[in-house]
Design an enzyme around this catalytic site. Sequence first.
Site, PDB file in Angstrom:
ATOM      1  N   LYS A  39       0.831  -1.204   0.000  1.00 62.10           N
ATOM      2  CA  LYS A  39       0.000   0.000   0.000  1.00 62.10           C
ATOM      3  C   LYS A  39       0.874   1.267   0.000  1.00 62.10           C
ATOM      4  O   LYS A  39       2.088   1.184   0.227  1.00 62.10           O
ATOM      5  CB  LYS A  39      -0.919  -0.056   1.236  1.00 62.10           C
ATOM      6  CG  LYS A  39      -1.915  -1.230   1.175  1.00 62.10           C
ATOM      7  CD  LYS A  39      -2.833  -1.233   2.381  1.00 62.10           C
ATOM      8  CE  LYS A  39      -3.886  -2.317   2.286  1.00 62.10           C
ATOM      9  NZ  LYS A  39      -4.841  -2.269   3.413  1.00 62.10           N
ATOM     10  N   TYR A  79     -12.319  -2.705  -3.771  1.00 59.97           N
ATOM     11  CA  TYR A  79     -12.899  -2.811  -2.428  1.00 59.97           C
ATOM     12  C   TYR A  79     -14.431  -2.782  -2.437  1.00 59.97           C
ATOM     13  O   TYR A  79     -15.053  -2.404  -1.446  1.00 59.97           O
ATOM     14  CB  TYR A  79     -12.357  -1.693  -1.534  1.00 59.97           C
ATOM     15  CG  TYR A  79     -10.942  -1.928  -1.037  1.00 59.97           C
ATOM     16  CD1 TYR A  79     -10.626  -3.054  -0.267  1.00 59.97           C
ATOM     17  CD2 TYR A  79      -9.916  -1.026  -1.313  1.00 59.97           C
ATOM     18  CE1 TYR A  79      -9.342  -3.280   0.204  1.00 59.97           C
ATOM     19  CE2 TYR A  79      -8.615  -1.241  -0.837  1.00 59.97           C
ATOM     20  CZ  TYR A  79      -8.340  -2.368  -0.082  1.00 59.97           C
ATOM     21  OH  TYR A  79      -7.068  -2.587   0.398  1.00 59.97           O
ATOM     22  N   ARG A 132       2.305  -6.953   9.186  1.00 56.61           N
ATOM     23  CA  ARG A 132       1.597  -5.858   9.865  1.00 56.61           C
ATOM     24  C   ARG A 132       2.025  -5.748  11.327  1.00 56.61           C
ATOM     25  O   ARG A 132       2.075  -4.654  11.891  1.00 56.61           O
ATOM     26  CB  ARG A 132       0.089  -6.067   9.743  1.00 56.61           C
ATOM     27  CG  ARG A 132      -0.442  -5.774   8.337  1.00 56.61           C
ATOM     28  CD  ARG A 132      -1.847  -6.313   8.149  1.00 56.61           C
ATOM     29  NE  ARG A 132      -2.481  -5.901   6.915  1.00 56.61           N
ATOM     30  CZ  ARG A 132      -3.616  -6.430   6.461  1.00 56.61           C
ATOM     31  NH1 ARG A 132      -4.224  -7.395   7.144  1.00 56.61           N
ATOM     32  NH2 ARG A 132      -4.140  -6.008   5.331  1.00 56.61           N
ATOM     33  N   ASN A 142      -2.083   0.002   7.265  1.00 58.18           N
ATOM     34  CA  ASN A 142      -1.609  -1.353   7.586  1.00 58.18           C
ATOM     35  C   ASN A 142      -0.720  -1.988   6.512  1.00 58.18           C
ATOM     36  O   ASN A 142      -0.594  -3.205   6.420  1.00 58.18           O
ATOM     37  CB  ASN A 142      -2.771  -2.258   7.999  1.00 58.18           C
ATOM     38  CG  ASN A 142      -3.764  -2.460   6.884  1.00 58.18           C
ATOM     39  OD1 ASN A 142      -3.603  -1.895   5.798  1.00 58.18           O
ATOM     40  ND2 ASN A 142      -4.775  -3.269   7.112  1.00 58.18           N
ATOM     41  N   HIS A 145      -1.818  -5.378   1.376  1.00 62.42           N
ATOM     42  CA  HIS A 145      -3.084  -6.070   1.098  1.00 62.42           C
ATOM     43  C   HIS A 145      -2.782  -7.505   0.656  1.00 62.42           C
ATOM     44  O   HIS A 145      -1.805  -7.748  -0.052  1.00 62.42           O
ATOM     45  CB  HIS A 145      -3.845  -5.367  -0.030  1.00 62.42           C
ATOM     46  CG  HIS A 145      -4.977  -6.201  -0.573  1.00 62.42           C
ATOM     47  ND1 HIS A 145      -6.228  -6.222   0.016  1.00 62.42           N
ATOM     48  CD2 HIS A 145      -5.034  -7.090  -1.602  1.00 62.42           C
ATOM     49  CE1 HIS A 145      -7.002  -7.079  -0.647  1.00 62.42           C
ATOM     50  NE2 HIS A 145      -6.299  -7.613  -1.632  1.00 62.42           N
ATOM     51  N   GLU A 156      -9.362 -10.360  -7.980  1.00 60.04           N
ATOM     52  CA  GLU A 156      -8.417  -9.257  -7.847  1.00 60.04           C
ATOM     53  C   GLU A 156      -7.302  -9.336  -8.889  1.00 60.04           C
ATOM     54  O   GLU A 156      -6.930  -8.317  -9.471  1.00 60.04           O
ATOM     55  CB  GLU A 156      -7.840  -9.249  -6.426  1.00 60.04           C
ATOM     56  CG  GLU A 156      -8.902  -8.893  -5.384  1.00 60.04           C
ATOM     57  CD  GLU A 156      -8.475  -9.103  -3.936  1.00 60.04           C
ATOM     58  OE1 GLU A 156      -9.321  -8.869  -3.052  1.00 60.04           O
ATOM     59  OE2 GLU A 156      -7.326  -9.511  -3.679  1.00 60.04           O
TER      60      GLU A 156
HETATM   61  P1  IDP Z   1      -7.933  -7.084   5.194  1.00 60.09           P
HETATM   62  O1  IDP Z   1      -7.100  -6.065   4.439  1.00 60.09           O
HETATM   63  O2  IDP Z   1      -7.186  -7.633   6.377  1.00 60.09           O
HETATM   64  O3  IDP Z   1      -8.511  -8.157   4.306  1.00 60.09           O
HETATM   65  P2  IDP Z   1     -10.581  -5.881   5.236  1.00 60.09           P
HETATM   66  O4  IDP Z   1     -11.608  -6.055   6.316  1.00 60.09           O
HETATM   67  O5  IDP Z   1     -10.811  -6.535   3.926  1.00 60.09           O
HETATM   68  O6  IDP Z   1      -9.168  -6.286   5.849  1.00 60.09           O
HETATM   69  O7  IDP Z   1     -10.430  -4.316   5.021  1.00 60.09           O
HETATM   70  C1  IDP Z   1      -9.713  -3.801   3.927  1.00 60.09           C
HETATM   71  C2  IDP Z   1      -8.848  -2.666   4.389  1.00 60.09           C
HETATM   72  O8  IDP Z   1      -9.673  -1.621   4.884  1.00 60.09           O
HETATM   73  C3  IDP Z   1      -7.907  -2.968   5.540  1.00 60.09           C
HETATM   74  O9  IDP Z   1      -6.716  -3.616   5.131  1.00 60.09           O
HETATM   75  C4  IDP Z   1      -7.639  -1.587   6.094  1.00 60.09           C
HETATM   76  O10 IDP Z   1      -6.702  -0.883   5.254  1.00 60.09           O
HETATM   77  C5  IDP Z   1      -9.000  -0.932   5.911  1.00 60.09           C
HETATM   78  N1  IDP Z   1      -9.801  -1.027   7.139  1.00 60.09           N
HETATM   79  C6  IDP Z   1     -10.426  -2.126   7.635  1.00 60.09           C
HETATM   80  N2  IDP Z   1     -11.072  -1.842   8.789  1.00 60.09           N
HETATM   81  C7  IDP Z   1     -10.852  -0.536   9.005  1.00 60.09           C
HETATM   82  C8  IDP Z   1     -11.268   0.361  10.053  1.00 60.09           C
HETATM   83  O11 IDP Z   1     -11.951  -0.001  11.001  1.00 60.09           O
HETATM   84  N3  IDP Z   1     -10.834   1.654   9.942  1.00 60.09           N
HETATM   85  C9  IDP Z   1     -10.064   2.104   8.908  1.00 60.09           C
HETATM   86  N4  IDP Z   1      -9.662   1.291   7.920  1.00 60.09           N
HETATM   87  C10 IDP Z   1     -10.038  -0.012   7.951  1.00 60.09           C
HETATM   88 MG    MG Z   2      -9.916  -8.008   2.766  1.00 61.30          MG
END
Ligand code: IDP
Ligand code: MG
Length: 179
Positions: A39, A79, A132, A142, A145, A156
């Site tokens: 990212k 997304y 992470r 974080n 991805h 994807e």
């Molecule tokens: P993942 O990346 O671990 O699969 P997902 O739930 O698919 O997690 O969420 C996608 C991305 O959205 C996360 O990697 C993070 O960058 C962002 N994200 C997820 N939850 C939050 C939140 O509560 N606040 C802000 N950003 C979030």
């Molecule tokens: Mg995800």
Amino acid sequence: MKRHLAVIENRGKRRRKESSSRVTEGWTGVNERTFIAVKPDGVQRKLVGEIIRRFERKGFKLVAMKFLQASEEQLKEHYWELRERPFYKGLVKYMSSGPIVVMAWQGLDVVKTSRKMLGETNPADSLPGTIRGDYGVEVGRNVIHGSDSVESARREISLWFKEHELVCWEESSEHWIYV
Ligand code: IDP
Ligand code: MG
């Protein structure tokens, strides 16, 4: 004339569908693939080399890679499943705020194992030793991805790569990684 255009358009759609299914054929066993992206924060913090190093050393095989700044449009599609979440807009903004590195990696159980290598969505919940856990602090930054299922990986990879961008190559170390 209109009908003629509709036929051409439909042909285009059919071709796109065919080529996306060809891209994802035979993704089982050692041919399983996942989509990984460094990212914008990962790129700015010079973590690209470290992340590639971890996947290489694990024994996975790089099959595609690009450095680019993604449009909000493409990120909204990427997304799409999270479109109702309160952080969706901010997430798209963050992801389009700078260049990213997109990759496809191949190997046995690569989807599940990559998720373990990434850690939890929130770096605060991620164990040391995960990407992470080692390099992130907040969920909104974080670093990386990774696809959450083989199905997501298919979608994807077809979204970020054209069929010819996935490189088929013979890895000389394969016999030292697989029995
Ligand atoms: P993942 O990346 O671990 O699969 P997902 O739930 O698919 O997690 O969420 C996608 C991305 O959205 C996360 O990697 C993070 O960058 C962002 N994200 C997820 N939850 C939050 C939140 O509560 N606040 C802000 N950003 C979030
Ligand atoms: Mg995800």
